[in-house]
Design an enzyme around this catalytic site. Structure first.
Site, PDB file in Angstrom:
ATOM      1  N   ARG A 156     -66.072  95.968 -87.445  1.00  0.00           N
ATOM      2  CA  ARG A 156     -64.755  95.883 -88.065  1.00  0.00           C
ATOM      3  C   ARG A 156     -64.944  95.989 -89.579  1.00  0.00           C
ATOM      4  O   ARG A 156     -66.030  95.710 -90.107  1.00  0.00           O
ATOM      5  CB  ARG A 156     -64.075  94.550 -87.743  1.00  0.00           C
ATOM      6  CG  ARG A 156     -63.835  94.310 -86.260  1.00  0.00           C
ATOM      7  CD  ARG A 156     -63.173  92.947 -86.047  1.00  0.00           C
ATOM      8  NE  ARG A 156     -62.866  92.695 -84.641  1.00  0.00           N
ATOM      9  CZ  ARG A 156     -63.654  92.039 -83.807  1.00  0.00           C
ATOM     10  NH1 ARG A 156     -64.819  91.573 -84.239  1.00  0.00           N
ATOM     11  NH2 ARG A 156     -63.302  91.835 -82.543  1.00  0.00           N
ATOM     12  N   LYS A 180     -64.302  87.748 -85.703  1.00  0.00           N
ATOM     13  CA  LYS A 180     -63.045  87.017 -85.768  1.00  0.00           C
ATOM     14  C   LYS A 180     -63.255  85.544 -85.415  1.00  0.00           C
ATOM     15  O   LYS A 180     -64.009  85.218 -84.516  1.00  0.00           O
ATOM     16  CB  LYS A 180     -62.025  87.640 -84.805  1.00  0.00           C
ATOM     17  CG  LYS A 180     -61.477  88.981 -85.267  1.00  0.00           C
ATOM     18  CD  LYS A 180     -60.377  89.452 -84.337  1.00  0.00           C
ATOM     19  CE  LYS A 180     -59.738  90.735 -84.847  1.00  0.00           C
ATOM     20  NZ  LYS A 180     -58.643  91.205 -83.959  1.00  0.00           N
ATOM     21  N   HIS A 254     -61.136 101.511 -88.651  1.00  0.00           N
ATOM     22  CA  HIS A 254     -60.956 101.106 -87.258  1.00  0.00           C
ATOM     23  C   HIS A 254     -61.082 102.293 -86.306  1.00  0.00           C
ATOM     24  O   HIS A 254     -61.490 102.125 -85.153  1.00  0.00           O
ATOM     25  CB  HIS A 254     -59.610 100.420 -87.071  1.00  0.00           C
ATOM     26  CG  HIS A 254     -59.678  99.254 -86.132  1.00  0.00           C
ATOM     27  ND1 HIS A 254     -60.474  98.141 -86.369  1.00  0.00           N
ATOM     28  CD2 HIS A 254     -59.086  99.027 -84.938  1.00  0.00           C
ATOM     29  CE1 HIS A 254     -60.352  97.286 -85.367  1.00  0.00           C
ATOM     30  NE2 HIS A 254     -59.522  97.792 -84.475  1.00  0.00           N
ATOM     31  N   ARG A 257     -64.634 102.566 -85.493  1.00  0.00           N
ATOM     32  CA  ARG A 257     -64.998 101.537 -84.512  1.00  0.00           C
ATOM     33  C   ARG A 257     -64.590 101.980 -83.106  1.00  0.00           C
ATOM     34  O   ARG A 257     -65.373 101.849 -82.150  1.00  0.00           O
ATOM     35  CB  ARG A 257     -64.313 100.229 -84.883  1.00  0.00           C
ATOM     36  CG  ARG A 257     -64.510  99.079 -83.910  1.00  0.00           C
ATOM     37  CD  ARG A 257     -63.941  97.797 -84.524  1.00  0.00           C
ATOM     38  NE  ARG A 257     -63.630  96.792 -83.537  1.00  0.00           N
ATOM     39  CZ  ARG A 257     -64.502  95.913 -83.035  1.00  0.00           C
ATOM     40  NH1 ARG A 257     -65.765  95.966 -83.433  1.00  0.00           N
ATOM     41  NH2 ARG A 257     -64.131  95.008 -82.147  1.00  0.00           N
ATOM     42  N   HIS A 280     -65.602  91.579 -78.525  1.00  0.00           N
ATOM     43  CA  HIS A 280     -64.321  91.321 -77.871  1.00  0.00           C
ATOM     44  C   HIS A 280     -64.386  90.008 -77.101  1.00  0.00           C
ATOM     45  O   HIS A 280     -65.319  89.781 -76.338  1.00  0.00           O
ATOM     46  CB  HIS A 280     -63.975  92.451 -76.895  1.00  0.00           C
ATOM     47  CG  HIS A 280     -63.547  93.709 -77.568  1.00  0.00           C
ATOM     48  ND1 HIS A 280     -63.652  94.961 -76.967  1.00  0.00           N
ATOM     49  CD2 HIS A 280     -62.999  93.937 -78.791  1.00  0.00           C
ATOM     50  CE1 HIS A 280     -63.191  95.880 -77.795  1.00  0.00           C
ATOM     51  NE2 HIS A 280     -62.794  95.285 -78.901  1.00  0.00           N
ATOM     52  N   TYR A 289     -60.926 101.559 -73.497  1.00  0.00           N
ATOM     53  CA  TYR A 289     -61.742 102.739 -73.763  1.00  0.00           C
ATOM     54  C   TYR A 289     -62.008 103.558 -72.509  1.00  0.00           C
ATOM     55  O   TYR A 289     -62.380 104.728 -72.600  1.00  0.00           O
ATOM     56  CB  TYR A 289     -63.054 102.330 -74.441  1.00  0.00           C
ATOM     57  CG  TYR A 289     -62.807 101.684 -75.783  1.00  0.00           C
ATOM     58  CD1 TYR A 289     -62.358 102.429 -76.867  1.00  0.00           C
ATOM     59  CD2 TYR A 289     -62.967 100.317 -75.952  1.00  0.00           C
ATOM     60  CE1 TYR A 289     -62.100 101.831 -78.079  1.00  0.00           C
ATOM     61  CE2 TYR A 289     -62.704  99.711 -77.171  1.00  0.00           C
ATOM     62  CZ  TYR A 289     -62.265 100.477 -78.223  1.00  0.00           C
ATOM     63  OH  TYR A 289     -61.993  99.883 -79.424  1.00  0.00           O
TER      64      TYR A 289
END
Length: 318
Positions: A156, A180, A254, A257, A280, A289
């Protein structure tokens, strides 16, 4: 009360400055739109009907260009409000959560944008760096590294900016990434990126020895002022570099990514492994994806298989 919630998001949840700013901005917008004074705002007085009225107001809102908020944008604001009132309940500041029974708006599934393998890769990144028309090599080497870290490691933007030199193992083959919520993960670094890091550090030492001192000696990616690079600078560099490579469409950190994950998936990568690499929390975030992969397979089928253009053939025969 809102400022105490800010402290909670920063200190306990360890959200990024951008995430905290979005949460707090949504709350102050909520207070303003509901006609309350921010200093006299009392969350205990907010009712379920107030929340519903606020959502309706968001749906009717138009900016100066006449644009409305998308369901996804409204859902993000709803998430901020729900988090705030959930925190108030846990802290005992209110006895009833007015957001209970408020559901997210339905949104259409939007597949992540990505760049095809023909458009981006080691060769293309190298050629772009060699053609770079810049006065000093430090800029070219740094920008090349930014593209390679985002595409080669699936980082990220905030993770890239937050990389410190001591986050790498001694041989630079592993990188500790802070994602995150302050969650850390260890990801492998491919040989090509390791070589670029070495080139960059060499170029960096040479450049700053002749110019100005480095203000943040531990940060990996630096600005020309010797400071940790900013989010806006990374965004602009990525857009500029990808455009100069002749890549069309949406250009952003992004997207690189997304491209990283899509290309691994297209080459048979394990979904659980990709989830770990991407950081994730849920496998659901990674599963999107597979749609890109299926879409690519369908396109290849239509181009190459004798029955791929069956409809067109029928039309021609008629």
């Amino acid at each position: 009360m809102i400022e105490r919630f800010r402290t909670y998001l920063t200190s306990e949840k360890r959200y990024s400055p951008l995430t905290v700013r979005n949460y707090i901005g949504d709350l102050y917008d909520f207070v303003e739109l509901m006609g309350f004074d921010s200093e006299e705002f009392n969350p205990a007085n907010i009712t379920h009907d107030d929340i519903r009225e606020w959502i309706i107001a968001l749906g009717e809102y138009r900016n100066s260009r006449g644009q409305t908020l998308s369901p996804a944008s409204i859902n993000r604001r709803m998430s901020s409000i729900k988090s705030f009132f959930g925190w108030l309940i846990r802290k005992g500041h209110i006895s009833k959560d007015p957001t209970i029974g408020i559901h997210r708006l339905k949104t259409s599934t939007r597949l992540p944008s990505f760049i095809s393998e023909e458009e981006i890769g080691i060769k293309q990144i190298d050629e772009r760096a060699q053609r770079a028309d810049v006065e000093n090599s430090f800029i070219a080497v740094r920008n090349k590294l930014i593209i390679s870290l985002l595409y080669g490691l699936g980082l990220r933007r905030a993770e890239l900016i937050g990389i410190n030199r001591d986050d790498f193992s001694s041989d630079k083959a592993r990188l500790r990434v802070r994602g995150k919520g302050g969650k850390e993960r260890i990801i492998p670094v491919v040989r090509y990126v390791i070589e670029q890091i070495d080139d960059y550090l060499s170029s960096l030492s040479s450049f700053f020895a002749q110019n100005i001192c480095i203000k943040d000696k531990n940060a990996l990616i630096l600005s020309l002022k010797g400071e940790r690079i900013s989010a806006s600078s990374v965004y602009n560099i990525v857009r500029q570099e990808l455009a100069r490579m002749g890549i069309k469409g949406k250009l952003s950190p992004h997207v690189l990514r997304h491209t990283f994950a899509t290309h691994i998936m297209n080459h048979g990568g394990d979904m659980r492994a990709i989830q770990e690499l991407m950081g994730h929390a849920s496998l659901r975030s990674t599963q999107v994806y597979t749609h890109n992969t299926i879409s690519a397979l369908q396109s290849a089928y239509n181009r190459a298989h004798p029955r791929g253009a069956k409809t067109e053939g029928v039309k021609k025969n008629k």
